[in-house]
Motif scaffolding. Structure first.
Motif, PDB file in Angstrom:
ATOM      1  N   UNK A 296      24.529  30.790 -56.919  1.00 17.46           N
ATOM      2  CA  UNK A 296      24.272  29.372 -56.201  1.00 17.46           C
ATOM      3  C   UNK A 296      23.186  29.594 -55.190  1.00 17.46           C
ATOM      4  N   UNK A 297      22.801  30.944 -54.821  1.00 16.58           N
ATOM      5  CA  UNK A 297      21.671  31.244 -53.790  1.00 16.58           C
ATOM      6  C   UNK A 297      20.359  31.295 -54.602  1.00 16.58           C
ATOM      7  N   UNK A 298      20.385  32.279 -55.708  1.00 17.33           N
ATOM      8  CA  UNK A 298      18.976  32.171 -56.508  1.00 17.33           C
ATOM      9  C   UNK A 298      17.797  32.343 -55.563  1.00 17.33           C
ATOM     10  N   UNK A 299      17.746  33.428 -54.821  1.00 18.44           N
ATOM     11  CA  UNK A 299      16.547  33.271 -53.838  1.00 18.44           C
ATOM     12  C   UNK A 299      16.420  32.339 -52.903  1.00 18.44           C
ATOM     13  N   UNK A 300      15.485  31.441 -52.918  1.00 16.73           N
ATOM     14  CA  UNK A 300      15.511  30.576 -51.766  1.00 16.73           C
ATOM     15  C   UNK A 300      16.223  29.236 -52.174  1.00 16.73           C
ATOM     16  N   UNK A 308      22.253  22.173 -50.980  1.00 14.38           N
ATOM     17  CA  UNK A 308      23.692  22.753 -50.407  1.00 14.38           C
ATOM     18  C   UNK A 308      24.592  22.368 -51.272  1.00 14.38           C
ATOM     19  N   UNK A 309      25.115  21.205 -51.608  1.00 13.46           N
ATOM     20  CA  UNK A 309      26.102  20.968 -52.419  1.00 13.46           C
ATOM     21  C   UNK A 309      26.099  21.420 -53.774  1.00 13.46           C
ATOM     22  N   UNK A 310      25.021  21.511 -54.252  1.00 18.18           N
ATOM     23  CA  UNK A 310      25.053  22.293 -55.789  1.00 18.18           C
ATOM     24  C   UNK A 310      25.279  23.505 -55.574  1.00 18.18           C
ATOM     25  N   UNK A 311      24.456  24.145 -54.580  1.00 17.95           N
ATOM     26  CA  UNK A 311      24.739  25.759 -54.276  1.00 17.95           C
ATOM     27  C   UNK A 311      26.097  26.085 -54.249  1.00 17.95           C
ATOM     28  N   UNK A 312      26.839  25.391 -53.405  1.00 15.72           N
ATOM     29  CA  UNK A 312      28.367  25.655 -52.895  1.00 15.72           C
ATOM     30  C   UNK A 312      29.104  25.616 -54.345  1.00 15.72           C
ATOM     31  N   UNK A 313      28.876  24.560 -55.363  1.00 11.69           N
ATOM     32  CA  UNK A 313      29.250  24.195 -56.489  1.00 11.69           C
ATOM     33  C   UNK A 313      29.308  25.461 -57.468  1.00 11.69           C
ATOM     34  N   UNK A 314      28.080  25.993 -57.472  1.00 15.32           N
ATOM     35  CA  UNK A 314      27.694  26.831 -58.371  1.00 15.32           C
ATOM     36  C   UNK A 314      28.655  28.227 -58.138  1.00 15.32           C
ATOM     37  N   UNK A 315      28.606  28.324 -56.789  1.00 18.73           N
ATOM     38  CA  UNK A 315      29.372  29.533 -56.132  1.00 18.73           C
ATOM     39  C   UNK A 315      30.658  29.544 -56.580  1.00 18.73           C
ATOM     40  N   UNK A 338      22.655  37.371 -53.530  1.00 25.20           N
ATOM     41  CA  UNK A 338      24.059  37.089 -53.962  1.00 25.20           C
ATOM     42  C   UNK A 338      24.705  37.645 -52.790  1.00 25.20           C
ATOM     43  N   UNK A 339      24.322  38.757 -51.892  1.00 24.88           N
ATOM     44  CA  UNK A 339      24.870  39.397 -51.081  1.00 24.88           C
ATOM     45  C   UNK A 339      24.944  38.285 -49.830  1.00 24.88           C
ATOM     46  N   UNK A 340      23.940  37.658 -49.578  1.00 23.72           N
ATOM     47  CA  UNK A 340      23.829  36.579 -48.689  1.00 23.72           C
ATOM     48  C   UNK A 340      24.755  35.519 -48.849  1.00 23.72           C
ATOM     49  N   UNK A 341      24.978  34.861 -50.150  1.00 21.22           N
ATOM     50  CA  UNK A 341      25.799  33.874 -50.501  1.00 21.22           C
ATOM     51  C   UNK A 341      27.186  34.189 -50.242  1.00 21.22           C
ATOM     52  N   UNK A 342      27.700  35.425 -50.445  1.00 25.98           N
ATOM     53  CA  UNK A 342      29.042  35.862 -50.226  1.00 25.98           C
ATOM     54  C   UNK A 342      29.355  35.840 -48.660  1.00 25.98           C
ATOM     55  N   UNK A 350      29.185  41.938 -48.821  1.00 27.81           N
ATOM     56  CA  UNK A 350      29.319  43.177 -49.595  1.00 27.81           C
ATOM     57  C   UNK A 350      28.067  44.212 -49.801  1.00 27.81           C
ATOM     58  N   UNK A 351      28.703  45.323 -50.313  1.00 24.43           N
ATOM     59  CA  UNK A 351      28.123  46.517 -50.323  1.00 24.43           C
ATOM     60  C   UNK A 351      26.920  46.271 -51.616  1.00 24.43           C
ATOM     61  N   UNK A 352      25.877  47.194 -51.598  1.00 23.41           N
ATOM     62  CA  UNK A 352      25.087  47.443 -52.833  1.00 23.41           C
ATOM     63  C   UNK A 352      25.404  48.718 -53.556  1.00 23.41           C
TER      64      UNK A 352
END
Length: 363
Positions: A296-300, A308-315, A338-342, A350-352
Motif C-alpha cells: 500500500x505504500x508503493x513508493x510515493x 491514505x484510506x486506500x493505502x491502509x486498506x491495501x496494507x 514496504x519497511x516504511x509502511x510497516x 523491519x530489517x532488510x
C-alpha cells in the motif's frame, strides 16, 4: 481527460501489470505519458514538483538532516504538508551519513582509474554498488550492511558518487526531464561498466528502472546491466565463485525468518523468493517466503494525502495478518517503501535480508 486523470490516480506504478500480463500492458508507462500531456493543459499540483525533485533535494537536505527533520516535525508543518502540499507521514533523513560510514570501512573517493587498474582476478572479487536516494539518505544502515556483507565475504567495494535515478519524475510524467537524466546516467554508468566489474543496486524499484523505463524511453544505449543485489549474489554462489561461510546453528532463531519482497521486484522477477532462500541456505540459514501483494505504500503513493484510506486498506488486505503472525522482528523486507509502511502502522521497522545476514555472520 479529467475522468482519465482520476482513474490513473489509482495506479500505484508497481508495474505488476507489465510483469504479469501476457501481452505486457504497461499502465505506469501509459500513466506517465498521459500525465505529461494532461499537464500541458492543466496546472500540476504542488506535490508533483516536490516528489519529482526529491532525488535532487535529498543530498542538499542531508547536509543538515537533524535540522530538516526537526523543522518537518514541528507543528504546524505536518498539517501544512498534508493540507496544502498533499503529502503526509514523510520519512526522516538518516542523521548518520553515508560518507562517514564508508570512510570507516576504508572506502574512499571513487576513481575510474582504480577500477581500470585492477587485474582480471581482482575485478572478479570486486563489486560496484550504485547509490539510490532511499538507502543513501533515508536508510543508510541498509546500504552499509551491504558493504559489510561484501567485505566479510572478501570482495572489494567501490561506490560511485550519488546520481538521481529519475524514477519519481517518470511516475509523475516529467518525461523530458526523465529522459535527460536517464541519458546522463547512461553515459556515466556505461563508462564505469567498461571496467568489467559487476554493478549492483539495492532498492528494487530504482534498480529495475535501468533495465525497464530506461530501455523503454531511450535508444542506442551503452551495454551495461545493473543487477539487483540478490540476483548477483545468488549467481556468485550458484556458479561456484563464492563459498558462503556456514553460520553456527546457535546464531539461528528458533523460528525461520520470513521474507516479504517488494511488489515491483516480485512481479518483475518472480523467483526473488527462491533466490533469497538459496542464498540463506548457502549460509546455513532457513528462510520462508511470504505470499503477499502490495503493502500500500508503493513508493510515493502511500505518502499522498488523497490515497491514505486506500493505502491502509491495501496494507490490511495483504500484509496485516501476515505481519501479525510473523512479528516485525522476524520479518525481512526488501523494499524501502514496504519497511516504511510497516513502521507507519506497526511502530517497528523491519530489517532488510542483508542486515539479518550481517548480524548472523561473526566478525
Amino acid at each position: 481527460s479529467h475522468d482519465v486523470y482520476e482513474s490513473m490516480a489509482g495506479c500505484l506504478s508497481c508495474k505488476a501489470c507489465a510483469g504479469q500480463c501476457p501481452v505486457k500492458v504497461d499502465i505506469p508507462e501509459m500513466k506517465s505519458r498521459f500525465l505529461e500531456t494532461y499537464h500541458t493543459r492543466y496546472k500540476r499540483p504542488v506535490k508533483d514538483y516536490v516528489i519529482a525533485k526529491l532525488e535532487y533535494m535529498a543530498p542538499i537536505l542531508a547536509n543538515a538532516p537533524g535540522l530538516f527533520n526537526a523543522l518537518q516535525s514541528i507543528p504546524p508543518m505536518p498539517w501544512i504538508f498534508k493540507r496544502f502540499i498533499g503529502l503526509t507521514d514523510l520519512p526522516k533523513l538518516d542523521t548518520r551519513g553515508l560518507k562517514s560510514g564508508l570512510r570507516a570501512r576504508g572506502i574512499g573517493k571513487f576513481r575510474q582509474a582504480d577500477l581500470d587498474g585492477l587485474s582480471a582476478d581482482e575485478k572478479a572479487r570486486s563489486v560496484i554498488i550504485l547509490q539510490d536516494c532511499f538507502t543513501t539518505h533515508y536508510d543508510t544502515d541498509v546500504f552499509l550492511a551491504h558493504v559489510d556483507l561484501l567485505q566479510r565475504l572478501g570482495y572489494r567495494v567501490f561506490v560511485p558518487p550519488y546520481r538521481p535515478n529519475g524514477k519519481a519524475m517518470h511516475v509523475k510524467g516529467f518525461l523530458k526531464k526523465f529522459d535527460y537524466q536517464a541519458k546522463q546516467n547512461d553515459i556515466v554508468y556505461g563508462r564505469i561498466a567498461k571496467s568489467g566489474v559487476a554493478m549492483v543496486g539495492i532498492e528494487a524499484s530504482v534498480t529495475l528502472t535501468y533495465r525497464q523505463e530506461y530501455a523503454q524511453r531511450l535508444s542506442d544505449r551503452p551495454d551495461y546491466r545493473v543487477h539487483l543485489f540478490h540476483e548477483w549474489l545468488a549467481a556468485e554462489i550458484n556458479d561456484g565463485r563464492l563459498n558462503a561461510p556456514k553460520i553456527d546453528n546457535a546464531v539461528n532463531m528458533d523460528v525461520p525468518a520470513s521474507l516479504f519482497p517488494h511488489c515491483t521486484e516480485k512481479t518483475s522477477i518472480p523467483d526473488v523468493g527462491v533466490k533469497w532462500q538459496k542464498i540463506f541456505e548457502a549460509f546455513g540459514l532457513k528462510l520462508t517466503a511470504e505470499k503477499t501483494g502490495c503493502c500500500g505504500m508503493a513508493g510515493v503513493y502511500g505518502h499522498e494525502t488523497r490515497h491514505q484510506e486506500t493505502s491502509r486498506e491495501l496494507y490490511d488486505l495483504s500484509w496485516k495478518k501476515k505481519v501479525d503472525a510473523t512479528g516485525a522482528a522476524n520479518m525481512l523486507v526488501t523494499g524501502y517503501s514496504c519497511r516504511c509502511q510497516v513502521n507507519r502502522f506497526e511502530g517497528v521497522k523491519p530489517q532488510h535480508p542483508v542486515e539479518y545476514l550481517v548480524k548472523a555472520i561473526p566478525l
